[in-house]
Motif scaffolding. Structure first.
Motif, PDB file in Angstrom:
ATOM      1  N   THR A  34       0.828  -1.193   0.000  1.00  0.00           N
ATOM      2  CA  THR A  34       0.000   0.000   0.000  1.00  0.00           C
ATOM      3  C   THR A  34       0.865   1.247   0.000  1.00  0.00           C
ATOM      4  N   ALA A  35       0.211   2.400  -0.270  1.00  0.00           N
ATOM      5  CA  ALA A  35       0.946   3.665  -0.339  1.00  0.00           C
ATOM      6  C   ALA A  35       1.521   4.054   1.008  1.00  0.00           C
ATOM      7  N   SER A  36       0.768   3.790   2.082  1.00  0.00           N
ATOM      8  CA  SER A  36       1.253   4.165   3.414  1.00  0.00           C
ATOM      9  C   SER A  36       2.464   3.335   3.818  1.00  0.00           C
ATOM     10  N   VAL A  37       2.429   2.048   3.486  1.00  0.00           N
ATOM     11  CA  VAL A  37       3.575   1.192   3.804  1.00  0.00           C
ATOM     12  C   VAL A  37       4.798   1.598   2.990  1.00  0.00           C
ATOM     13  N   GLN A  79       5.427   4.542   1.850  1.00  0.00           N
ATOM     14  CA  GLN A  79       5.909   5.820   2.365  1.00  0.00           C
ATOM     15  C   GLN A  79       6.747   5.620   3.627  1.00  0.00           C
ATOM     16  N   GLN A  80       6.358   4.649   4.450  1.00  0.00           N
ATOM     17  CA  GLN A  80       7.126   4.388   5.659  1.00  0.00           C
ATOM     18  C   GLN A  80       8.465   3.723   5.358  1.00  0.00           C
ATOM     19  N   ARG A  81       8.492   2.832   4.380  1.00  0.00           N
ATOM     20  CA  ARG A  81       9.724   2.109   4.086  1.00  0.00           C
ATOM     21  C   ARG A  81      10.682   2.930   3.220  1.00  0.00           C
ATOM     22  N   PHE A  82      10.123   3.736   2.329  1.00  0.00           N
ATOM     23  CA  PHE A  82      10.958   4.551   1.432  1.00  0.00           C
ATOM     24  C   PHE A  82      10.510   6.009   1.518  1.00  0.00           C
ATOM     25  N   PRO A  83      10.815   6.708   2.597  1.00  0.00           N
ATOM     26  CA  PRO A  83      10.304   8.081   2.775  1.00  0.00           C
ATOM     27  C   PRO A  83      10.857   9.058   1.741  1.00  0.00           C
ATOM     28  N   ARG A  84      12.133   8.900   1.408  1.00  0.00           N
ATOM     29  CA  ARG A  84      12.727   9.837   0.441  1.00  0.00           C
ATOM     30  C   ARG A  84      12.097   9.662  -0.936  1.00  0.00           C
ATOM     31  N   SER A  96       9.824  12.430  -3.065  1.00  0.00           N
ATOM     32  CA  SER A  96      10.133  12.789  -4.458  1.00  0.00           C
ATOM     33  C   SER A  96       8.925  12.565  -5.361  1.00  0.00           C
ATOM     34  N   ALA A  97       8.235  11.428  -5.142  1.00  0.00           N
ATOM     35  CA  ALA A  97       7.044  11.152  -5.942  1.00  0.00           C
ATOM     36  C   ALA A  97       5.949  12.172  -5.671  1.00  0.00           C
ATOM     37  N   SER A  98       5.810  12.612  -4.416  1.00  0.00           N
ATOM     38  CA  SER A  98       4.803  13.609  -4.080  1.00  0.00           C
ATOM     39  C   SER A  98       5.108  14.951  -4.739  1.00  0.00           C
ATOM     40  N   ARG A  99       6.386  15.355  -4.718  1.00  0.00           N
ATOM     41  CA  ARG A  99       6.756  16.607  -5.390  1.00  0.00           C
ATOM     42  C   ARG A  99       6.521  16.519  -6.886  1.00  0.00           C
ATOM     43  N   LEU A 100       6.822  15.353  -7.467  1.00  0.00           N
ATOM     44  CA  LEU A 100       6.610  15.192  -8.906  1.00  0.00           C
ATOM     45  C   LEU A 100       5.134  15.278  -9.252  1.00  0.00           C
ATOM     46  N   ARG A 101       4.277  14.661  -8.443  1.00  0.00           N
ATOM     47  CA  ARG A 101       2.831  14.755  -8.686  1.00  0.00           C
ATOM     48  C   ARG A 101       2.351  16.193  -8.573  1.00  0.00           C
TER      49      ARG A 101
END
Length: 284
Positions: A2-5, A7-12, A16-21
Motif C-alpha cells: 500500500t501507499a502508506s507502507v 511511504q514508511q519504508r521509502f520516505p525519500r 520525491s514522488a509527491s513533489r513530482l505529482r
C-alpha cells in the motif's frame, strides 16, 4: 504494497514522488488556463472591446509613476540604446583584433536582428508589461475583486487575462519597431562617431547583411514571445495567494518562469526559422 507502507519504508522516494505529482498537477493547471485564455479571445473581441482598449493604452503609455517617464516606450528605448552601444563597442573591438573592424555593420544587421534584439525585448516586456499584469491581477485576487467579477456574470479569464494577452500582442508590434530602429541607430552612432569608422563602410556592410526576411521573422518571434510572457504572467497573477507577500512572490516566480520559457522559445523558433536557411554567405 500500500501507499502508506511504501511511504514508511521509502520516505525519500515517497517525498520525491509527491513533489513530482504536485509539479505535474500544476503543469496541468497552467495548460488548462492557457487554453482557456486563448479560447476566450473571441469573447474579448465581441464583449470586452472597451477593456481591451484600456489595456492597450495602459501598456503603451503606462499608469501612475511609470506614465511620468513615458511608460514602456521609454523603458524599451533606453534598453535598446544600451544594447546597440554594446554591439558597437564589443563588435568593433572584437573584429579589430583580427583586422576586420569594418564588419561591425554586419554584427548590427545580422546578430542584432536575429538574436540580440529579441533577448532585450523579452527582458523589457517581462519586467514592465508582464510584471505589471501579474501585480494587478494578484492584487485583484487578494482583494477578492476577481470573485466579485464572476458573481456579476463577467467571464473573469476573458476580461482579465485574454484582454492583456491581446493588448500585449498589439502593443508589442510598434514597440518592437522602435526598439529595432533605436538599436540600429545606437550601433551606427557608436561605431562611426565614437570609434571613427567611415559611415560609408558601416552602411555598406549593414545593408549587405540586413536581410528583409530576417526582420519579418524577428517580428514573428517577438509576437510568439509576447504571447508566452503574457500567458505566464497572467496565470501567476490570476492564481496569487498569501496576501501582499504572495503577490510579490507571484511576480518573482512569473518573471523567472517567463524568462526561462522565453529562452527556449527563442532557441526553437530561431532554429525553425533559420536552421535550414542557405541565404548567408560570409565571403570576401
Amino acid at each position: 504494497m500500500t501507499a502508506s507502507v511504501a511511504q514508511q519504508r521509502f520516505p525519500r522516494l515517497a517525498r520525491s514522488a509527491s513533489r513530482l505529482r504536485g509539479r505535474l498537477q500544476r503543469l496541468g493547471e497552467q495548460s488548462r488556463f492557457y487554453g482557456e485564455t486563448m479560447r476566450a479571445v473571441v469573447d474579448v473581441v465581441v464583449h470586452y472591446r472597451g477593456e481591451l482598449l484600456r489595456q492597450i493604452a495602459t501598456m503603451s503609455l503606462g499608469t501612475g509613476a511609470l506614465a511620468i517617464i513615458g511608460g514602456t516606450v521609454v523603458v524599451i528605448t533606453f534598453l535598446n540604446v544600451s544594447t546597440g552601444a554594446i554591439v558597437a563597442a564589443q563588435g568593433y573591438n572584437q573584429f579589430s583584433q583580427v583586422g576586420v573592424e569594418a564588419l561591425t555593420g554586419f554584427a548590427s544587421a545580422f546578430l542584432f536582428t536575429r538574436l540580440i534584439s529579441l533577448g532585450t525585448a523579452v527582458i523589457a516586456f517581462a519586467a514592465t508589461l508582464g510584471a505589471g499584469a501579474t501585480a494587478q491581477l494578484g492584487a485583484m485576487r487578494i482583494n477578492e475583486e476577481i470573485d466579485a467579477l464572476e458573481v456579476m456574470g463577467i467571464r473573469s479569464v476573458a476580461y482579465l487575462a485574454s484582454t492583456r494577452v491581446i493588448a500585449g500582442v498589439i502593443v508589442v508590434i510598434p514597440l518592437y519597431c522602435v526598439s529595432l530602429l533605436v538599436g540600429y541607430f545606437a550601433a551606427r552612432f557608436g561605431t562611426t562617431a565614437l570609434y571613427g569608422q567611415a559611415q560609408g563602410v558601416y552602411d555598406h556592410y549593414f545593408r549587405t547583411f540586413l536581410i528583409p526576411t530576417d526582420v519579418i521573422n524577428s517580428f514573428i518571434t517577438v509576437i510568439v514571445l509576447c504571447v508566452v510572457v503574457m500567458l505566464i504572467h497572467t496565470y501567476y497573477g490570476f492564481n496569487a495567494s498569501g496576501g501582499p507577500a504572495g503577490v510579490g512572490r507571484a511576480v518573482g516566480e512569473a518573471t523567472r518562469t517567463s524568462l526561462v520559457a522565453a529562452a527556449f522559445v527563442i532557441l526553437f523558433v530561431t532554429l525553425a526559422l533559420y536552421g535550414q536557411t542557405g541565404n548567408f554567405n560570409f565571403a570576401g
